[in-house]
Scaffold this active site. Structure first.
Site, short mmCIF file in Angstrom:
data_model
loop_
_atom_site.label_atom_id
_atom_site.label_comp_id
_atom_site.label_asym_id
_atom_site.label_seq_id
_atom_site.Cartn_x
_atom_site.Cartn_y
_atom_site.Cartn_z
N GLU A 92 0.84 -1.20 0.00
CA GLU A 92 0.00 0.00 0.00
C GLU A 92 0.87 1.25 0.00
O GLU A 92 1.99 1.25 0.54
CB GLU A 92 -0.91 0.00 1.23
CG GLU A 92 -1.96 -1.09 1.14
CD GLU A 92 -2.95 -1.06 2.31
OE1 GLU A 92 -4.11 -1.40 2.08
OE2 GLU A 92 -2.57 -0.69 3.43
N CYS A 105 3.69 8.63 0.67
CA CYS A 105 4.30 7.77 1.69
C CYS A 105 4.49 6.39 1.05
O CYS A 105 3.52 5.69 0.78
CB CYS A 105 3.36 7.71 2.89
SG CYS A 105 3.91 6.62 4.20
N CYS A 112 6.75 -6.54 7.10
CA CYS A 112 7.89 -6.00 7.85
C CYS A 112 8.36 -7.07 8.84
O CYS A 112 7.56 -7.83 9.35
CB CYS A 112 7.47 -4.74 8.61
SG CYS A 112 8.82 -3.94 9.48
N CYS A 116 7.05 -4.38 15.61
CA CYS A 116 6.71 -3.37 16.63
C CYS A 116 5.29 -3.61 17.13
O CYS A 116 4.38 -3.92 16.35
CB CYS A 116 6.85 -1.96 16.05
SG CYS A 116 8.53 -1.59 15.53
N CYS A 119 2.18 -1.62 15.49
CA CYS A 119 2.12 -1.42 14.03
C CYS A 119 1.35 -2.54 13.33
O CYS A 119 1.61 -3.72 13.54
CB CYS A 119 3.53 -1.32 13.48
SG CYS A 119 3.57 -1.11 11.70
N GLY A 157 7.18 -1.62 5.85
CA GLY A 157 8.56 -2.10 5.84
C GLY A 157 9.54 -1.16 6.52
O GLY A 157 9.25 0.00 6.79
N SER A 189 12.56 7.02 6.94
CA SER A 189 12.29 6.76 8.36
C SER A 189 12.77 5.37 8.75
O SER A 189 12.52 4.40 8.04
CB SER A 189 10.79 6.88 8.60
OG SER A 189 10.50 6.60 9.95
N HIS A 287 -3.04 5.20 16.56
CA HIS A 287 -4.29 4.71 15.98
C HIS A 287 -4.44 3.25 16.38
O HIS A 287 -3.71 2.40 15.87
CB HIS A 287 -4.26 4.85 14.46
CG HIS A 287 -3.94 6.25 14.03
ND1 HIS A 287 -2.75 6.61 13.45
CD2 HIS A 287 -4.66 7.39 14.16
CE1 HIS A 287 -2.75 7.91 13.21
NE2 HIS A 287 -3.89 8.40 13.63
N CYS A 330 -0.71 6.62 9.96
CA CYS A 330 0.55 6.07 10.45
C CYS A 330 0.33 4.75 11.20
O CYS A 330 -0.46 4.69 12.13
CB CYS A 330 1.19 7.10 11.37
SG CYS A 330 2.80 6.63 11.93
#
Lengths: 347, 226
Positions: A92, A105, A112, A116, A119, A157, A189, A287, A330
């Site tokens: 995406e 973005c 990934c 985390c 996420c 990722g 990032s 979120h 995010c």
């Protein structure tokens, strides 16, 4: 025979392609012009190459663009694109409009590995690295192609876990023979993979953003497993050895979790560990995702956390949540529902 | 630090040593034995690489803190650069190693060690360093041959050593994924730490499951292969 994609090749790689198919050396620059500066979609349209040369190219190569298969639009104008990648996987990409800016973005991997706790991408596990072409295609093949003002590597990722392709994509985006964008319009990032970060800083002038999320080791370890391999203090030690300022910026991303990392003690410790680094902190609203034990900080806490950091001399802003209604905000990107298990897991 | 005849300083972070042994302990799974240059804490990782090769990669140390040799457990990754070459190394071959690093270390408090595949390495290191007495080990693998150190874990831990095999049945081995085994447990201790090591998929699925079963996320410590 599966044909290789030309889109995503650097000038040096195009020189090798030219040599392979018997085109003159200067044809590499001509191909780069067609690939990255003009709005064409096929080798046949590369009209300053000889017909014979184009035919020879087509024997081994295709132009290599990929259209999105789905586009969702948020009430705030954000769009989320779904792209297929090689080997029937999906990624995406988010496009975030803001006044006269259009920020894309981009994703750097399918899924990934970093796991985390907060996420959504991490919850789908890791399915593969994107090629440089698949990264740049996320800018080229969206409706806003040609209007993009900024690019952030903050999608699916960990960019520095796919360093070679990320660096190659930045080369295509910033070199004169490519998109010739200023590196100041690009931010990469990372959660703090030190060797990758070091090589990125050595080879690129794009901005760096580091996901921090807690200044305390034990707490960060619970949120981000990478902390056990690359403790944040070592990440900061590396950053302190580089010059940051107007030309190249470093910022720190800090997701605010209610009752966890949003206390004045956290703000004070953040200010302490970032002392000596010319930086900015972006506070991000959390979120919530399924099965998460974490919750968002309230607005009052966000504001007072921001004010405290600003009073300590660290420029701190609160990032606006964009595209939350289409899961483009995010930490929400995920193609987990489209993942086809290729083999039985090892557990 | 060992005497300088045991190594050559290769660059700022790597030392070149001569490989002592390379044993294939299961199909495609190897244990490298190297001279131990530095003290380390069980659970730490080192970077391993080859001279003039691609950048080194991190591997958990798979030997006890007091052993003379430092061991590394790895499986050969199809399409990978490093592991197919490591698999072919003969004793005496030059190999690069960094100082130990990382913070995925255990202590002598009761805890659960949950691993998939070669993710057992840091726990084996902790076990060989005397930290296994009050631990429960849950090891997941596709096949019965994936329980690499069962001959050592089993006699000492007995029923606190649980092998979960998803593709084969055998003896006292739980048939199914380790996540199914954990999901079947009604009384997982909420005040003990759960250490997870393995693939990202295993770690995130197990972590979500433990949280659903009431384990505070602060008691879940994970190390991920990457």
């Amino acid at each position: 025979m599966e044909k290789e994609r030309l889109f995503g090749k650097t000038l040096d790689e195009l020189k090798a392609v030219a040599a392979q198919v018997g085109l003159p050396k200067f044809a590499a620059k001509q191909m780069a012009d067609w690939l990255y500066k003009k709005d064409i979609r096929s080798i046949d349209e590369m009209t300053n190459l000889s017909v014979k040369g184009r035919e020879a190219l087509k024997e081994y190569y295709e132009f290599g663009l990929t259209e999105p298969t789905k586009v969702q639009a948020s009430i705030d104008g954000t769009k989320k694109y779904l792209f297929p990648t090689d080997h029937a996987k999906f990624i995406e990409t988010a496009m975030i409009p803001d006044d006269d800016r259009k920020t894309v973005c981009v994703s750097s991997q399918v899924g990934c590995k970093m796991g985390c706790l907060f996420c959504m991408t991490g919850k789908q596990g890791f399915q593969g690295h994107l090629t440089a072409g698949e990264i740049v295609n996320q800018i080229r093949s969206i409706e806003e192609n040609g209007e993009v003002s900024n690019i952030v590597y903050m999608g699916m990722g960990e960019p520095f876990d796919n360093l070679d392709n990320v660096l190659k994509s930045i080369e295509i985006l910033t070199d004169d023979w490519g998109y010739a964008m200023s590196p100041k319009r690009i931010t990469v990032s990372t959660i703090g993979i030190i060797p990758g970060m070091k090589k990125f800083l050595e080879t690129s002038n794009a901005h760096l953003a580091v996901s921090l999320h807690s200044p305390f080791d034990e707490e960060r370890k619970q949120l981000m497993p990478i902390q056990t391999a690359y403790p944040v203090q070592k990440v900061l030690d590396e950053i302190k050895s580089w010059e940051f300022g107007r030309q190249r910026r470093v910022s720190f991303e800090y997701i605010m979790f209610g009752g966890l990392n949003d206390t004045p003690a956290h703000a004070k410790e953040l200010a302490r560990i970032l002392n000596g680094i010319k930086c900015r902190i972006n506070l991000i609203r959390f979120h919530p995702i399924p099965d998460t034990p974490l919750k968002s900080s309230n607005e009052e806490t966000l504001q007072s956390f921001k004010d405290l950091l600003n009073s300590k001399g660290i420029l701190t802003t609160i990032r606006a949540s964009r595209g939350q209604d289409i899961y483009a905000a995010c930490g929400l990107l995920s193609t987990k529902a489209l993942v086809k298990k290729e083999e039985e897991p090892d557990y | 630090m060992k005497k300088s005849t045991d190594y050559i300083k290769y660059d700022d972070e790597l030392f070149q040593v001569a490989l002592l042994k390379n044993d294939e302990i299961a199909p495609g799974v190897y244990v490298l034995s190297l001279p131990r240059l530095h003290d380390f804490k069980a659970g730490q990782v080192v970077k391993i690489g080859l001279p003039e090769g691609e950048p080194p990669r991190m591997y958990s140390i798979c030997s006890g803190e007091k052993e003379d040799e430092l061991k590394i457990l790895f499986n050969v990754k199809g399409g990978g650069w490093l592991t197919p070459r490591l698999a072919k190394l003969q004793p005496g071959a030059p190999i690069l190693i960094s100082e130990p690093m990382g913070d995925f270390t255990g202590n002598d408090e009761p805890a659960w060690w949950v691993a998939s595949g070669t993710g057992i390495a840091p726990f084996y290191s902790m076990f060989k360093s005397g930290l296994g007495k009050n631990k429960t080990v849950v090891h997941g693998g596709r096949y019965l041959q994936n329980f690499y150190f069962e001959d050592e874990f089993l006699p000492e831990l007995n029923e606190r050593y649980i092998r979960c095999c998803s593709q084969e049945k055998g003896g006292d081995v739980y048939h199914g994924r380790l996540t199914h085994f954990l999901d079947d447990q009604d009384n997982l201790p909420k005040d003990e730490k759960f250490y997870l090591c393995g693939s990202p998929e295993m770690v995130v699925e197990t972590r979500d499951l433990l949280i659903r079963k009431g384990i505070p996320y602060g008691n879940i410590i994970a190390e991920i292969y990457f």
